[in-house]
Scaffold this active site. Sequence first.
Site, PDB file in Angstrom:
ATOM      1  N   SER A  81      53.050  23.619  63.906  1.00  0.00           N
ATOM      2  CA  SER A  81      53.933  22.530  64.328  1.00  0.00           C
ATOM      3  C   SER A  81      53.763  22.291  65.824  1.00  0.00           C
ATOM      4  O   SER A  81      53.637  23.234  66.610  1.00  0.00           O
ATOM      5  CB  SER A  81      55.395  22.878  64.023  1.00  0.00           C
ATOM      6  OG  SER A  81      55.606  22.958  62.635  1.00  0.00           O
TER       7      SER A  81
ATOM      8  N   HIS B 168      37.489  29.233  65.263  1.00  0.00           N
ATOM      9  CA  HIS B 168      38.138  28.350  66.236  1.00  0.00           C
ATOM     10  C   HIS B 168      38.917  29.135  67.280  1.00  0.00           C
ATOM     11  O   HIS B 168      38.923  28.773  68.457  1.00  0.00           O
ATOM     12  CB  HIS B 168      39.078  27.388  65.500  1.00  0.00           C
ATOM     13  CG  HIS B 168      39.793  26.432  66.405  1.00  0.00           C
ATOM     14  ND1 HIS B 168      39.208  25.283  66.891  1.00  0.00           N
ATOM     15  CD2 HIS B 168      41.044  26.456  66.917  1.00  0.00           C
ATOM     16  CE1 HIS B 168      40.066  24.643  67.669  1.00  0.00           C
ATOM     17  NE2 HIS B 168      41.194  25.326  67.695  1.00  0.00           N
TER      18      HIS B 168
ATOM     19  N   ASN C 114      35.683  24.406  75.244  1.00  0.00           N
ATOM     20  CA  ASN C 114      35.949  24.622  73.835  1.00  0.00           C
ATOM     21  C   ASN C 114      34.625  24.662  73.085  1.00  0.00           C
ATOM     22  O   ASN C 114      33.667  24.004  73.480  1.00  0.00           O
ATOM     23  CB  ASN C 114      36.827  23.467  73.328  1.00  0.00           C
ATOM     24  CG  ASN C 114      37.076  23.501  71.825  1.00  0.00           C
ATOM     25  OD1 ASN C 114      36.843  22.501  71.153  1.00  0.00           O
ATOM     26  ND2 ASN C 114      37.542  24.594  71.300  1.00  0.00           N
TER      27      ASN C 114
ATOM     28  N   HIS D 242      39.311  18.249  68.306  1.00  0.00           N
ATOM     29  CA  HIS D 242      40.208  18.188  67.151  1.00  0.00           C
ATOM     30  C   HIS D 242      39.476  17.418  66.061  1.00  0.00           C
ATOM     31  O   HIS D 242      39.963  16.417  65.525  1.00  0.00           O
ATOM     32  CB  HIS D 242      41.536  17.519  67.520  1.00  0.00           C
ATOM     33  CG  HIS D 242      42.729  18.232  66.964  1.00  0.00           C
ATOM     34  ND1 HIS D 242      43.751  17.607  66.322  1.00  0.00           N
ATOM     35  CD2 HIS D 242      43.054  19.550  66.943  1.00  0.00           C
ATOM     36  CE1 HIS D 242      44.667  18.493  65.940  1.00  0.00           C
ATOM     37  NE2 HIS D 242      44.261  19.679  66.306  1.00  0.00           N
TER      38      HIS D 242
END
Length: 758
Positions: free
Chosen positions: A329, A55, A554, A106
């Site tokens: 986070s 990724h 991506n 995602h």
Amino acid sequence: MTIDTVKHAETTPDQEQPFRELGLKDDEYARIREILGRRPTDAELAMYSIMWSEHCSYKSSKVFLRKFDESLTDEMRSKMLAGIGENAGVVDIGDGWAITFKVESHNHPSYVEPYQGAATGVGGIVRDIIAMGARPLAVMDSLRFGKADAPDTRRVLPGVVAGVGGYGNCLGLPNIGGEVVFDESYAGNPLVNALCVGVLRTEDLHLAHASGAGNKIILFGARTGLDGIGGVSVLASDTFAGDDGGGKRKKLPAVQVGDPFTEKVLIECCLELFQEGIVVGIQDLGGAGLSCATSELASAGDGGMHVYLERVPLRATGMTPAEILSSESQERMCAVVAPENVDAFMAVCGKWDVIASEIGEVTEGERLVITWNDEVVVDVPPRTVAHEGPVYNRPIERPADQDALVANGPESLARPTEPADVLKTVLTMAASPNLSSRRWVTQQYDRYVRGGTVLAQPSDAGMIRIDEETNRGIALATDCNGRFTKLDPYAGAQLALAEAYRNVSVSGATPIAVSDCLNFGSPEDPAVMWQFERAIQGIIDGCRELGIPVTGGNVSFYNQTGSTAILPTPVIGVLGVIDDVRRRIPTGIGAEAGETLLLLGDTRDEFGGSEWAHHVHGHLGGVPPKVDLARERLLGEVLLAGSRDGMVSAAHDLSDGGLAQALVEACLIGETGARVFLDSEQDAFTQLFSESAGRVLVAVPRSEELRFTDMCTARQLPWRKVGVVDPESESLEFQDLGQLPLGELRAAWEGTLPALFD
């Protein structure tokens, strides 16, 4: 708590480390030891494993992605202010304005925890736009799920839609379009591709680099917690295992938890920091967290970096250095600030009640050094972490069953011939999950917040006004038909590009740039890599012919369960510009009684990979529709001229479902009836359901019909009169076939998703 320091690593070379559990291969771990001249510390091992994941490192796709930049012409480069390798692509649109946009996946987190996976996907792509120095304007979402009536789709889809809407709505960003597609190949591997677009003045462009020895590194935004450790970076770099027998996945890593209200404040804080001119470089913290931000900033700068990890604000007790560096986070940014501007920086953060901590500084050296309470836990060359990871030339092999798939065309499928059966097929198709109204989804999104939205779903493209004085605007569309790409990856990728380009064109805008999100199965499968390589080449060749650059995007691999991969799905986002949004072209017909309906382009008997073959027969085989990118360019030029000269009152592209679906949607959106004329030289079924590319349905005022058709003829664009608008009618009437009441059509078109998911 014992911390594994560099000093300790030097004296314990044989200590076993869980590198395989972290996704590293034996040779990759050996290379890390060679780079460092010792074994890595726990913190270093965490950084390398994350940053060398598929990724983050693009290790299986780099050799192909380089071709995008190599293929750019001077003209294509001339408008690009930032491209592949930056947080997002940026293009100059004139008058001092620039647009930045990007689409990113995602996927795996959204299967594990649909709401937070989708929500943090939106949050992450928004921060990529902020990091370029831009104000985010709007978002879009390209979604794919398993069969619409499958139990797991009913689990995943509502959560994903709620997550996209919940985060975007709280940010105050309109969601102006996208896709929702169903296919059994996405069962267990939904695709959640989020796009964000932002606007900036060209002089406000910011890039991610840490330059200037003595400059300070400031982490600001949310506190760092345990959420997301091993999340997107590792989770998106592996396939899911099979079912454990209890209906749950064996691998359930932590998924990031989003807080859109924190991000909203962070947006405003960043914009004020940019306005004050007190930021040297900036990087968002998404996948790979601090590991990514620190290594990429240092790698792109002109020196080294020293980070004091104990200064990072935490929201969990007892976190180790490896956990702090691995945490994903959300709602965090990292900035490089000159010492004389630190106080001003902190003052702006204080004004917006944003937590900010000086966690390090740029150094003269060439190392990234991270300490934890005066103990060195990381000492690495930053480029080896961020930009010099493994690069694989994966084996490529055409699938053994590809010839059989192509040979199994749709020619033998039973086609309706009786008028009543053809009309029944119109209703059946309108109610199919892939063609039915997306209103159940989009009504959960705020499409008009901030007041700049000009077009939104169900229009073919979303459109936003960016300048109140000149009414300059931008248009965006995302598209892909994975079935076409399965049949022919090269042509399928070009068909996705052509459709997104066409959807922008029918809005009256001029396409200028591309962002892509390439969703495929495992790169360790040679057949998947064949699909990937062919799709990449198709996009490159297509963009060169259309004259528009790929500015970024991506790659998402490992979208498969066991050995079953998804349909190859290269989602293409196209950006367009329009000088004056007041001359936009709407999708719905009915502005004037008696308007002429014209079909632009050629209709051929093309049903390979079509929605009719898929929905009615459960069939996939044959060849996809022919691609003609010169025709797509010509269509765009004709539509632009038509909108500027007031010759076109509505336009709708033809794609899934063909002419019949375009007519149904144009009538229902415009709330008006129409009479349709069929060509006696071609059978009704082919005319209504073929998915030939390069076609547009336009409505032309009677006073402009001759002028518009003369222009088409002069430009050698085929056209045919296919009907007239009839606002007095409450039906869609097909010559020699009969009519379908608008109420019956609306019930079919709008009833499917509520029946499935309410």
